[in-house]
Design an enzyme around this catalytic site. Structure first.
Site, PDB file in Angstrom:
ATOM      1  N   GLY A  96       0.820  -1.198   0.000  1.00  0.00           N
ATOM      2  CA  GLY A  96       0.000   0.000   0.000  1.00  0.00           C
ATOM      3  C   GLY A  96       0.856   1.251   0.000  1.00  0.00           C
ATOM      4  O   GLY A  96       1.972   1.243   0.516  1.00  0.00           O
ATOM      5  N   TYR A 135       1.579  10.105   2.424  1.00  0.00           N
ATOM      6  CA  TYR A 135       2.603  10.342   3.433  1.00  0.00           C
ATOM      7  C   TYR A 135       3.346   9.083   3.869  1.00  0.00           C
ATOM      8  O   TYR A 135       4.071   9.109   4.862  1.00  0.00           O
ATOM      9  CB  TYR A 135       1.976  11.016   4.664  1.00  0.00           C
ATOM     10  CG  TYR A 135       1.205  12.261   4.318  1.00  0.00           C
ATOM     11  CD1 TYR A 135       1.829  13.349   3.729  1.00  0.00           C
ATOM     12  CD2 TYR A 135      -0.163  12.341   4.582  1.00  0.00           C
ATOM     13  CE1 TYR A 135       1.120  14.484   3.393  1.00  0.00           C
ATOM     14  CE2 TYR A 135      -0.873  13.485   4.249  1.00  0.00           C
ATOM     15  CZ  TYR A 135      -0.231  14.560   3.660  1.00  0.00           C
ATOM     16  OH  TYR A 135      -0.936  15.676   3.331  1.00  0.00           O
ATOM     17  N   GLY A 136       3.159   7.993   3.159  1.00  0.00           N
ATOM     18  CA  GLY A 136       3.883   6.806   3.582  1.00  0.00           C
ATOM     19  C   GLY A 136       3.508   5.565   2.798  1.00  0.00           C
ATOM     20  O   GLY A 136       2.760   5.615   1.819  1.00  0.00           O
ATOM     21  N   GLU A 137       4.054   4.447   3.253  1.00  0.00           N
ATOM     22  CA  GLU A 137       3.863   3.168   2.586  1.00  0.00           C
ATOM     23  C   GLU A 137       3.584   2.078   3.610  1.00  0.00           C
ATOM     24  O   GLU A 137       3.926   2.208   4.787  1.00  0.00           O
ATOM     25  CB  GLU A 137       5.127   2.786   1.802  1.00  0.00           C
ATOM     26  CG  GLU A 137       5.508   3.755   0.704  1.00  0.00           C
ATOM     27  CD  GLU A 137       6.838   3.406   0.067  1.00  0.00           C
ATOM     28  OE1 GLU A 137       7.093   3.891  -1.042  1.00  0.00           O
ATOM     29  OE2 GLU A 137       7.637   2.641   0.692  1.00  0.00           O
ATOM     30  N   ALA A 138       2.964   0.989   3.124  1.00  0.00           N
ATOM     31  CA  ALA A 138       2.787  -0.220   3.930  1.00  0.00           C
ATOM     32  C   ALA A 138       3.497  -1.368   3.227  1.00  0.00           C
ATOM     33  O   ALA A 138       3.303  -1.584   2.022  1.00  0.00           O
ATOM     34  CB  ALA A 138       1.315  -0.534   4.115  1.00  0.00           C
ATOM     35  N   LYS A 187       4.203  -0.258   8.649  1.00  0.00           N
ATOM     36  CA  LYS A 187       3.657   1.009   8.163  1.00  0.00           C
ATOM     37  C   LYS A 187       4.745   2.061   8.327  1.00  0.00           C
ATOM     38  O   LYS A 187       5.189   2.344   9.443  1.00  0.00           O
ATOM     39  CB  LYS A 187       2.410   1.395   8.951  1.00  0.00           C
ATOM     40  CG  LYS A 187       1.702   2.636   8.427  1.00  0.00           C
ATOM     41  CD  LYS A 187       0.378   2.841   9.140  1.00  0.00           C
ATOM     42  CE  LYS A 187      -0.366   4.047   8.588  1.00  0.00           C
ATOM     43  NZ  LYS A 187      -1.674   4.237   9.257  1.00  0.00           N
ATOM     44  N   ASP A 238     -12.270   6.536  12.125  1.00  0.00           N
ATOM     45  CA  ASP A 238     -12.197   6.227  10.686  1.00  0.00           C
ATOM     46  C   ASP A 238     -12.601   4.776  10.439  1.00  0.00           C
ATOM     47  O   ASP A 238     -11.949   4.060   9.678  1.00  0.00           O
ATOM     48  CB  ASP A 238     -10.797   6.495  10.151  1.00  0.00           C
ATOM     49  CG  ASP A 238     -10.764   6.604   8.627  1.00  0.00           C
ATOM     50  OD1 ASP A 238     -11.825   6.852   8.019  1.00  0.00           O
ATOM     51  OD2 ASP A 238      -9.680   6.434   8.039  1.00  0.00           O
TER      52      ASP A 238
END
Length: 338
Positions: free
Chosen positions: A40, A44-47, A62, A157
Site C-alpha cells: 500500500g 505520506y507513507g507506505e505499507a 507502516k 475512521d
C-alpha cells in the site's frame, strides 16, 4: 489522540536505528525486519509486508515519511502508536513494536491479516455475505469497538477499508491513524475535528458538532449495511449532496434482510447520537446475543484457529458479556483532550 504531544526527546532515524547492532528495517539482512512486498502507498507513507529476520514471521510495516508530512499528520502518527499500544484484543490489529521517530520517518510493525480488507472484497464483487455471515462479522466489529471504547479511544475512521479479514474467518480493526485517546473525565462529546471518510461520517460530524464514541457506532452501522447491500446507505455526486442525504437520514431497507437486522441497522444510524446505542447496548440486543453465542461456538469448533487465539477470543467475549451484565457503557467518561 489527534493532538498528542510530540515527545521532547526522540529516538534515532527509523532506517538507521540499531536494534542489537543492526538496522531496524532494510531491503536485506543484516536488519531486524526485511522488506518483502509493497502492499500500500499513500500521500505520506507506505505499507510493506516484512519478515522478521530472527524467525521468519511475517508482519506489516507502516512507514510514514515525516519530512513531507504536515505537522497535524505527524501528530496522527504518534496517536496511532499510542492507541495501538493501548489496545489488546483479538479483533484489533495487534501492535508489535515501532522504530522510534526523528525527523525522517516512523515505522510501526503490526500483525498481518492474511485475507485483505472487507472493502476490497465488497468492491471486487466476488464475495457475497449472507445475513448470518454479516451478523457474525458485525459481532466481531462491535466486540472490537467495545474494547477500543473501553480503553478511552475513539477510532474516527471506521470503514470497510479499515476492517481486515483473515483466512480463518476473523475480523480485525486496523488503521488508527485518525484515532483519539482522551483522559477520563465527565463529558461524552470529546472531539471537534472533521476527520474520517465521507461516506461513513455521522450527522454530528457533518454538522461540525462535537462528537464522541457514538460516531464510531454510526460508521459501524454503515459498514453493516454495506456488507449486506453491497452499496453504502448514502450516496452523492458531491460532498454537499452526500451531506444533504446523510442529514435527511432516509435509509432504504435491504431486500431479503430480516426485520431484526434492519432494526439493528436503523438503531446504529439513528441521527441523534443520544438515541444511538453504545456498544454495550448493541451487544445486549437479543439478535446480537444470538450472534455472539454463534461466534463463540464457531471459534471453539474451528480447527483453523490457534488455541491461544481461541482463548483470547473467549476471554474477550466473557469480558464484553460482563460489561453487558453490569451496564458498563463507556460513554460518559471523556472530555476534549485539548
Amino acid at each position: 489522540m489527534a493532538d498528542a504531544d510530540v515527545p521532547a526527546s526522540v529516538a534515532p532515524l527509523a532506517a538507521d536505528k540499531k536494534v542489537d547492532g543492526v538496522p531496524f528495517l532494510a531491503e536485506a539482512p543484516p536488519c531486524r525486519y526485511i522488506k518483502q512486498k509493497l502492499i500500500g502507498k499513500g500521500a505520506y507513507g507506505e505499507a510493506w509486508m516484512v519478515k522478521r529476520a530472527e524467525d521468519g514471521q511475517v508482519f506489516v510495516a507502516k512507514i510514514m515519511d515525516l519530512t513531507s508530512t504536515p505537522e497535524k499528520r505527524r501528530k496522527y502518527a504518534f496517536a496511532e502508536v499510542r492507541c495501538l499500544k493501548n489496545c489488546n484484543h483479538p479483533n484489533v490489529i495487534q501492535y508489535m513494536e515501532d522504530s522510534g521517530v526523528e525527523g525522517s520517518e516512523i515505522v510501526i510493525i503490526m500483525e498481518l491479516a492474511d485475507a485483505c480488507d472487507l472493502g476490497t472484497q465488497l468492491r471486487n464483487g466476488n464475495v457475497t455475505f449472507s445475513e448470518r455471515e454479516a451478523g457474525i462479522l458485525f459481532t466481531q466489529l462491535i466486540l472490537a469497538l467495545h474494547h477500543i471504547h473501553s480503553r478511552r479511544v475513539i477510532h474516527r475512521d471506521i470503514k470497510s477499508g479499515n476492517i481486515f479479514l483473515t483466512t480463518c474467518g476473523l475480523l480485525k480493526i486496523g488503521d488508527f491513524g485518525f484515532s483519539q485517546q482522551y483522559d477520563q473525565t465527565v463529558s461524552d462529546s470529546v472531539a471537534g475535528t472533521f476527520l474520517g471518510t465521507p461516506y461513513y461520517l455521522s450527522p454530528e460530524m457533518w454538522r461540525s458538532k462535537r462528537y464522541g464514541k457514538k460516531t464510531d457506532v454510526w460508521a459501524a452501522g454503515v459498514v453493516l449495511y454495506e456488507t449486506l447491500a453491497h452499496k453504502r446507505p448514502f450516496q452523492g455526486s458531491s460532498l454537499s449532496d452526500l451531506k444533504r442525504n446523510v442529514l435527511e437520514g432516509h435509509i432504504e431497507p435491504i431486500p431479503d434482510v430480516g426485520r431484526e437486522m434492519m432494526e439493528l441497522i436503523f438503531s446504529t444510524m439513528n441521527p441523534d447520537p443520544d438515541k444511538r446505542p453504545s456498544t454495550t447496548q448493541i451487544l445486549a440486543m437479543p439478535l446480537m446475543q444470538h450472534y455472539t453465542t454463534m461466534f463463540h461456538n464457531i471459534v471453539i469448533r474451528d480447527a483453523k484457529i490457534a488455541p491461544d487465539v481461541k482463548q483470547r477470543i473467549v476471554a474477550a467475549i466473557a469480558k464484553a458479556q460482563d460489561d453487558v451484565k453490569n451496564n458498563n457503557n463507556f460513554v460518559d467518561d471523556a472530555d476534549d483532550p485539548r
